[in-house]
Design an enzyme around this catalytic site. Structure first.
Site, PDB file in Angstrom:
ATOM      1  N   HIS A   1       4.912  32.560  33.268  1.00 11.59           N
ATOM      2  CA  HIS A   1       3.950  31.732  32.561  1.00 11.59           C
ATOM      3  C   HIS A   1       2.572  32.261  32.904  1.00 11.59           C
ATOM      4  CE1 HIS A   1       2.092  28.317  30.782  1.00 11.59           C
ATOM      5  NE2 HIS A   1       1.641  27.848  31.936  1.00 11.59           N
TER       6      HIS A   1
ATOM      7  N   GLY B   1      -3.235  24.239  31.621  1.00 14.37           N
ATOM      8  CA  GLY B   1      -4.487  23.516  31.395  1.00 14.37           C
ATOM      9  C   GLY B   1      -5.643  23.970  32.266  1.00 14.37           C
ATOM     10  N   VAL B   2      -5.460  25.023  33.052  1.00 10.98           N
ATOM     11  CA  VAL B   2      -6.525  25.458  33.944  1.00 10.98           C
ATOM     12  C   VAL B   2      -7.537  26.333  33.204  1.00 10.98           C
ATOM     13  CG1 VAL B   2      -5.536  27.582  34.894  1.00 10.98           C
ATOM     14  CG2 VAL B   2      -6.897  26.108  36.359  1.00 10.98           C
ATOM     15  N   GLY B   3      -7.121  26.838  32.037  1.00 10.29           N
ATOM     16  CA  GLY B   3      -8.059  27.614  31.217  1.00 10.29           C
ATOM     17  C   GLY B   3      -7.712  29.087  31.062  1.00 10.29           C
ATOM     18  N   LYS B   4      -6.419  29.408  31.152  1.00  2.65           N
ATOM     19  CA  LYS B   4      -5.998  30.807  31.030  1.00  2.65           C
ATOM     20  C   LYS B   4      -6.285  31.349  29.632  1.00  2.65           C
ATOM     21  CE  LYS B   4      -1.739  29.860  32.166  1.00  2.65           C
ATOM     22  NZ  LYS B   4      -1.834  28.454  32.536  1.00  2.65           N
ATOM     23  N   SER B   5      -5.856  30.588  28.625  1.00  2.16           N
ATOM     24  CA  SER B   5      -6.014  31.070  27.258  1.00  2.16           C
ATOM     25  C   SER B   5      -7.488  31.153  26.862  1.00  2.16           C
ATOM     26  CB  SER B   5      -5.284  30.150  26.288  1.00  2.16           C
ATOM     27  OG  SER B   5      -3.918  30.120  26.601  1.00  2.16           O
TER      28      SER B   5
ATOM     29  N   ARG C   1     -13.944  35.314  50.993  1.00  2.00           N
ATOM     30  CA  ARG C   1     -15.379  35.498  50.834  1.00  2.00           C
ATOM     31  C   ARG C   1     -15.774  36.955  50.948  1.00  2.00           C
ATOM     32  NH1 ARG C   1     -18.002  30.444  51.515  1.00  2.00           N
ATOM     33  NH2 ARG C   1     -19.845  31.592  50.904  1.00  2.00           N
TER      34      ARG C   1
ATOM     35  N   ASP D   1       0.488  32.869  27.315  1.00  5.57           N
ATOM     36  CA  ASP D   1       1.382  31.782  27.709  1.00  5.57           C
ATOM     37  C   ASP D   1       2.718  32.201  28.292  1.00  5.57           C
ATOM     38  OD1 ASP D   1       0.535  29.286  27.880  1.00  5.57           O
ATOM     39  OD2 ASP D   1       1.646  28.502  26.187  1.00  5.57           O
TER      40      ASP D   1
END
Lengths: 84, 314
Positions: B139, B157-161, B244, B178
């Site tokens: 995925h 829903g994290v904003g991959k697309s 970091r 997807d």
């Protein structure tokens, strides 16, 4: 983790609209949910994944849910593919 | 799951079907190819029946040299088993009568090609290795950024697309959205592609399904790409420590291959596309032997060890 093999009874199979509804249903739960057909496993919360499987009526699928609401998720999705 | 059948070979290599048509749906389980030379001489103890059999000039000349008709029949009979996926004759040579009879009885398909044996053998092996390579589906979104295959993963829903869309807008290429099918073609090489049905498509919440190729042109897509870097997007977790310095190397295992992975926290106001773009460029730079983090760290260590700070540049 709950796993269940079932036959899709939904008359149209998971065409675009039903697939969207299925994904919507899956997204209501926190658990990780997977749908497997013919050895291909996809995330049930992703509409493209579900549609790429082209699930037709009568095909055998395996649903896996994993998380704190896994039982409810399984119940809801099982109900959905039964198509009642 | 059956990945390749005799029928696929017939279509791919333009093979002529001589007999045993009933068997063309037999699966091929291994990429190894057998040239049954010793078997022609009667030694069947180690006959690898599950492999594709290839009869070339050597094997057939020996066979035609056999005088006893009973022996000829017996050898061909033993060549055709229930397990044998098929037998291929190279160089357009004539197919022995005995073989056709045996194949009709056992439904082993007999095919013929005009290519020479060694070439055919290597082409078949290449094709079969590709088809039979271990595979999985992940995925995520696969994008080609400056020639680096970057697999973006993360929760739904994290904003991959959305990130992929922005990357495409910036001139990079979409491979899959997807759901990424991944094949381990050889050791340490993972090739990703989109499931055929959703090729070139991107799903953006609120917009729905869009076709990247028709919207942005053929330059905005790729059909497959080697995966070199994994970027995991996750919602910013206050308690978690994020890298970091860039000195640590996190790896993610896909099938048997380890791929470098970076975890990037998502927070409103962070331009993910730019960050991922830079991550890809930095990855290229590292591969060329330039590691900014390491170079800086070495300089710092040197300064601390020598104690006094020598300012030579000004």
């Amino acid at each position: 983790m709950v796993e269940k093999e079932l036959v899709v009874k939904l008359e149209t199979g998971l065409q675009a609209r039903p697939a969207a509804l299925f994904v919507q249903e899956a997204n209501r739960f926190q658990s990780e949910i997977f749908l497997e057909k013919d050895g291909k496993k996809v995330n049930a919360k992703s509409i493209m994944g579900i549609m790429s499987l082209a699930v037709s009526t009568g095909s055998k699928v395996i649903i896996t849910t994993d998380g704190n609401d896994e039982v409810d998720a399984m119940e809801a999705l099982t109900e959905f593919v039964k198509g009642e | 799951m059956v990945k390749v059948r005799m029928k696929d070979l017939i279509d791919k290599f333009n093979l002529e079907l001589i007999s045993g048509e009933e068997g063309i749906h037999r699966p091929i389980q291994t990429s190894d190819i057998s040239r049954p030379g010793l078997e022609m001489a009667g030694f069947f103890t180690y006959y690898p029946a599950e492999r594709l059999q290839l009869l070339g000039k050597t094997e057939l000349s020996f066979f035609y040299g056999l005088e006893d008709p009973l022996k000829r029949k017996e050898r061909m009979d033993r060549l055709c088993t229930d397990e044998t996926p098929g037998i291929i004759i190279s160089r357009s040579m004539d197919v022995p009568e005995e073989l056709i009879e045996a194949s009709e009885r056992t439904e082993v398909p007999i095919l013929r090609s005009n290519v020479t044996t060694t070439r055919l053998s290597s082409r078949l092996t290449n094709f079969l290795e590709g088809q039979l390579a271990p595979s999985t589906a992940i995925h995520g979104v696969l994008v080609d950024i400056y020639g680096v295959g970057v697999l973006i993963t993360g929760q739904s829903g994290v904003g991959k697309s959305e990130t992929a869309l922005e990357l495409v807008k910036r001139g990079h290429r979409l491979v899959a959205d997807d759901s990424v099918e991944i094949k381990q073609e050889s050791e340490n090489t993972l090739i990703g592609n989109a499931p055929e049905l959703i090729q070139h498509l991107l799903e953006i919440r609120g917009l729905g399904i869009i076709n990247v190729m028709t919207l942005f042109g053929a330059g905005a897509i790729r059909n497959y790409k080697k995966i070199s870097l994994v970027i995991t997007l996750e919602l910013w977790d206050q308690k978690k420590v994020y890298d970091r310095l860039g000195l640590e190397e996190d790896m993610m295992q896909i099938i048997d291959t380890k791929i470098p992975r970076m975890t990037i926290p998502v927070r409103p106001g962070r331009n993910l596309a730019v960050i991922i773009e830079v991550a890809a460029m930095n990855f290229r730079l590292k591969n060329m032997g330039m590691n900014a983090a390491r170079q800086f760290s070495e300089r710092l260590t040197r300064e601390i060890q020598t104690g006094d700070y020598e300012d030579t540049e000004y």
